[in-house]
Design a protein around this motif. Sequence first.
Motif, PDB file in Angstrom:
ATOM      1  N   TYR A 160    -141.184  34.200  39.688  1.00  0.00           N
ATOM      2  CA  TYR A 160    -141.445  35.194  40.722  1.00  0.00           C
ATOM      3  C   TYR A 160    -142.864  35.714  40.516  1.00  0.00           C
ATOM      4  O   TYR A 160    -143.291  35.950  39.368  1.00  0.00           O
ATOM      5  CB  TYR A 160    -140.447  36.360  40.631  1.00  0.00           C
ATOM      6  N   LEU A 161    -143.592  35.881  41.616  1.00  0.00           N
ATOM      7  CA  LEU A 161    -144.993  36.292  41.539  1.00  0.00           C
ATOM      8  C   LEU A 161    -145.159  37.616  42.272  1.00  0.00           C
ATOM      9  O   LEU A 161    -144.678  37.770  43.399  1.00  0.00           O
ATOM     10  CB  LEU A 161    -145.902  35.230  42.154  1.00  0.00           C
ATOM     11  N   ALA A 162    -145.853  38.565  41.582  1.00  0.00           N
ATOM     12  CA  ALA A 162    -146.190  39.867  42.193  1.00  0.00           C
ATOM     13  C   ALA A 162    -147.701  39.953  42.318  1.00  0.00           C
ATOM     14  O   ALA A 162    -148.428  39.805  41.335  1.00  0.00           O
ATOM     15  CB  ALA A 162    -145.645  41.006  41.337  1.00  0.00           C
ATOM     16  N   LYS A 163    -148.170  40.114  43.560  1.00  0.00           N
ATOM     17  CA  LYS A 163    -149.603  40.327  43.815  1.00  0.00           C
ATOM     18  C   LYS A 163    -149.821  41.842  43.866  1.00  0.00           C
ATOM     19  O   LYS A 163    -149.437  42.508  44.820  1.00  0.00           O
ATOM     20  CB  LYS A 163    -149.994  39.653  45.130  1.00  0.00           C
ATOM     21  N   VAL A 164    -150.410  42.371  42.807  1.00  0.00           N
ATOM     22  CA  VAL A 164    -150.584  43.831  42.674  1.00  0.00           C
ATOM     23  C   VAL A 164    -152.040  44.160  42.955  1.00  0.00           C
ATOM     24  O   VAL A 164    -152.949  43.720  42.224  1.00  0.00           O
ATOM     25  CB  VAL A 164    -150.178  44.319  41.275  1.00  0.00           C
ATOM     26  N   LEU A 165    -152.271  44.907  44.035  1.00  0.00           N
ATOM     27  CA  LEU A 165    -153.614  45.403  44.357  1.00  0.00           C
ATOM     28  C   LEU A 165    -153.734  46.829  43.811  1.00  0.00           C
ATOM     29  O   LEU A 165    -153.002  47.736  44.233  1.00  0.00           O
ATOM     30  CB  LEU A 165    -153.836  45.370  45.863  1.00  0.00           C
TER      31      LEU A 165
ATOM     32  N   GLY B 101    -156.830  38.037  37.706  1.00  0.00           N
ATOM     33  CA  GLY B 101    -157.373  39.321  38.151  1.00  0.00           C
ATOM     34  C   GLY B 101    -157.698  40.311  37.037  1.00  0.00           C
ATOM     35  O   GLY B 101    -158.252  41.369  37.310  1.00  0.00           O
ATOM     36  N   ASP B 102    -157.406  39.994  35.765  1.00  0.00           N
ATOM     37  CA  ASP B 102    -157.694  40.944  34.669  1.00  0.00           C
ATOM     38  C   ASP B 102    -158.615  40.282  33.663  1.00  0.00           C
ATOM     39  O   ASP B 102    -158.269  40.097  32.498  1.00  0.00           O
ATOM     40  CB  ASP B 102    -156.383  41.386  34.010  1.00  0.00           C
TER      41      ASP B 102
ATOM     42  N   THR C  19    -144.441  38.725  46.209  1.00  0.00           N
ATOM     43  CA  THR C  19    -144.337  40.089  46.747  1.00  0.00           C
ATOM     44  C   THR C  19    -145.676  40.809  46.525  1.00  0.00           C
ATOM     45  O   THR C  19    -146.287  40.703  45.444  1.00  0.00           O
ATOM     46  CB  THR C  19    -143.219  40.867  46.041  1.00  0.00           C
ATOM     47  N   TYR C  20    -146.119  41.531  47.535  1.00  0.00           N
ATOM     48  CA  TYR C  20    -147.390  42.267  47.475  1.00  0.00           C
ATOM     49  C   TYR C  20    -147.088  43.749  47.216  1.00  0.00           C
ATOM     50  O   TYR C  20    -146.259  44.364  47.908  1.00  0.00           O
ATOM     51  CB  TYR C  20    -148.171  42.084  48.785  1.00  0.00           C
ATOM     52  N   TYR C  21    -147.807  44.293  46.203  1.00  0.00           N
ATOM     53  CA  TYR C  21    -147.679  45.717  45.841  1.00  0.00           C
ATOM     54  C   TYR C  21    -149.065  46.362  45.866  1.00  0.00           C
ATOM     55  O   TYR C  21    -150.068  45.735  45.498  1.00  0.00           O
ATOM     56  CB  TYR C  21    -147.074  45.880  44.445  1.00  0.00           C
TER      57      TYR C  21
ATOM     58  N   GLN D 143    -162.863  51.385  40.873  1.00  0.00           N
ATOM     59  CA  GLN D 143    -162.959  49.945  41.133  1.00  0.00           C
ATOM     60  C   GLN D 143    -161.591  49.424  41.577  1.00  0.00           C
ATOM     61  O   GLN D 143    -160.573  50.097  41.395  1.00  0.00           O
ATOM     62  CB  GLN D 143    -163.457  49.180  39.905  1.00  0.00           C
ATOM     63  N   ASP D 144    -161.595  48.203  42.190  1.00  0.00           N
ATOM     64  CA  ASP D 144    -160.369  47.595  42.708  1.00  0.00           C
ATOM     65  C   ASP D 144    -160.014  46.372  41.863  1.00  0.00           C
ATOM     66  O   ASP D 144    -160.899  45.665  41.370  1.00  0.00           O
ATOM     67  CB  ASP D 144    -160.545  47.171  44.172  1.00  0.00           C
ATOM     68  N   PHE D 145    -158.708  46.142  41.689  1.00  0.00           N
ATOM     69  CA  PHE D 145    -158.213  44.994  40.942  1.00  0.00           C
ATOM     70  C   PHE D 145    -157.186  44.250  41.808  1.00  0.00           C
ATOM     71  O   PHE D 145    -156.330  44.886  42.430  1.00  0.00           O
ATOM     72  CB  PHE D 145    -157.550  45.440  39.631  1.00  0.00           C
ATOM     73  N   ASP D 146    -157.282  42.914  41.815  1.00  0.00           N
ATOM     74  CA  ASP D 146    -156.307  42.053  42.496  1.00  0.00           C
ATOM     75  C   ASP D 146    -155.599  41.248  41.405  1.00  0.00           C
ATOM     76  O   ASP D 146    -156.071  40.210  40.942  1.00  0.00           O
ATOM     77  CB  ASP D 146    -157.013  41.126  43.493  1.00  0.00           C
TER      78      ASP D 146
END
Length: 677
Positions: free
Chosen positions: A655-660, A609-610, A572-574, A636-639
């Motif tokens: 379950y995977l969350a792609k948090v932008l 991403g961190d 899921t993309y957030y 700044q942006d974080f993926d």
Amino acid sequence: MGPHVVLLCSLFGVLLGQGAEQISIEDCCKDGQKRGTDNEDCASLPLISESTTCRVVQEQCCVTVLEDNMCTTGINLAKDQGACDSLFTSTCETKTTKMCCDCCLLGKATQEQGLPCDHSLSVGYQCSQVSRACCVYGASDNQTAAAGQIEQPNRDETNTNGDNSVLSDQCKGQCAHRCVGNDTCACLKGYKLKPDGKSCEDINECLLGASDCRAGERCINTEGSFRCQREVSCGTGYELTNSNNCKDIDECETGIHNCGPEFECQNTQGSFRCIPKVKCGTGYIQDALGNCIDINECLSQTGPCHRGQVCINTVGSYICQRNSVNCGRGYHLNEEGTRCVDIDECKGPEKVCSGHGCINLVGSYRCECESGYIFNSITRTCEDINECRHYPGRLCAHKCENSLGSYKCSCTTGFKLAGDGRNCDDLNECESNPCSQECANVYGSYQCYCRRGYQLSDIDGTTCEDIDECALPTGGHICSFRCHNTPGSFHCSCPVIGYTLANNGRSCQDIDECVTGTHTCTVNQSCFNVQGGFRCLSFECPNNYRRVGETRCERLLCNESVECLAMPLRITYYYLTFPANIPVFTNIFRMGPSQTVPGDNIQIAITAGDDEGFFKTEQMPTGGVMSVAKLINKPQDFDLSVELRLRRYGTISTYLAKVLVFVTQEEPRVPYNPLLE
């Protein structure tokens, strides 16, 4: 020494009752007698023994010697002067001396009246003894020293200044002045015995207060006596004699006068006079310098001439002449010279009334003064009336200024003279526009005030100056981005891109380009609004996943493939956005199953991403939460990839969350600089 012997015997009995002492009672008494002879204070003698009885004997023997000395002084005063008037003070010492002096005078009076010396008057033991001794002394009259000794109470009989040849043998000639028996020496009047018991030294009567100097005199001690000297000088023209009296100085005899050669010196009390040697004749008077000045007999004498005659003064004399016609003021002789007629001053060449009306009177005249003037009967002129002084506060409302024959009223600042010339009306200063903006007239003055956005100048109080609202202490909070000062007001502005001014005219409101349609995203991209801008986002599902909705990818069926089963069931993309410098530990993302079952084991972690550790995850009963781990101080942006592992009934699901995360700049603000306006 009868009474004292009784006292000493009683005290001796007390001593015996107390026991043996190192110092005998005789030694205590001798020490007290010695200190009394030295005129020490008997009430504060240094103790020679710790015994109370010794102290009492020591003090009483000291007092006895002092009283004997004071009594001897009184007896000598009565014998030498025959009076006790000099003993006018009321101290204890003087009372004892005066008592012996008065009692001695009583004895002398008894002897002079032929009465027996042993009288039976109830005057006390000590007084009767002194009276008898003085009476016997007067009766003996030039007999031997033994017969002429004066008996004094509490002391061996001896004459103070008489011959003591018999007693001298008892002292073996060791006494400086006289011997009183039993190897005891005594001193003459004005002296006291030294500690050696033989020599005598002078008594300073001035220090002891025993002098009889009067007020205004100073006591000066002399050998064996004293003298009194005036403290204040006698003054000019007098000198102080040896008898302490003031004597006139004869300046003429001593030649200290300043009379000139034409004068003779004549002494007066405290001064002198200079009398001229040359005597003036009749009709002259002599001045202070000796000059002869003529006497005006016509003025100094009353009626020197007979009636009908006139006195005429001459040098040294006067003459009398028959009286001629003499007209007084306001009259003159007629042409015949026989009588006096009135002078009409109003018709004379002199303008007596100086422009005012003139009325002639018999022997005089009177001026009819104009309004504002008053006639002075002494100077016979018209003088200006100072109306302002004569009628203060009744002529003018404010200020009164006198003028010749009249007066003038004036007003203070802020008022103008009314039509009646006396009262003052308020002046409307606002008619002359003294203020740069608004003017309010007040009674006697005016007040300037300014419109909104301006303030009154502190320099002149009339000019309105613009208020720089942006420079005020609160000016930095007026506008959220930038403040622009304008004359009488101000306005706010926002960044050109991404913001618009809110309805309140001060705050900057973010423009949602995704809603307004001003973004530049393509058809295959989705628009995501951020503070001050937007992002165009798009994603593709990985292999073996299919897209479900706009932000979710679900895994396809796995044909018992181990690798496939290890892949997340759902991706899921957030999209998140917040400004920089948000507080640490702020929760920004929560993840968990839609429903929980008892026995569920949930684990959550950031898998990608961190790299710099700005974020952290924390497990919760119903899932997990991601928060800020350290301060993010710049945009700044974080993926981020956040994975949740759920163990339920022995089966593990992922379950995977792609948090932008889009961290934007804080609300922009430009510091105010008036030079840039």
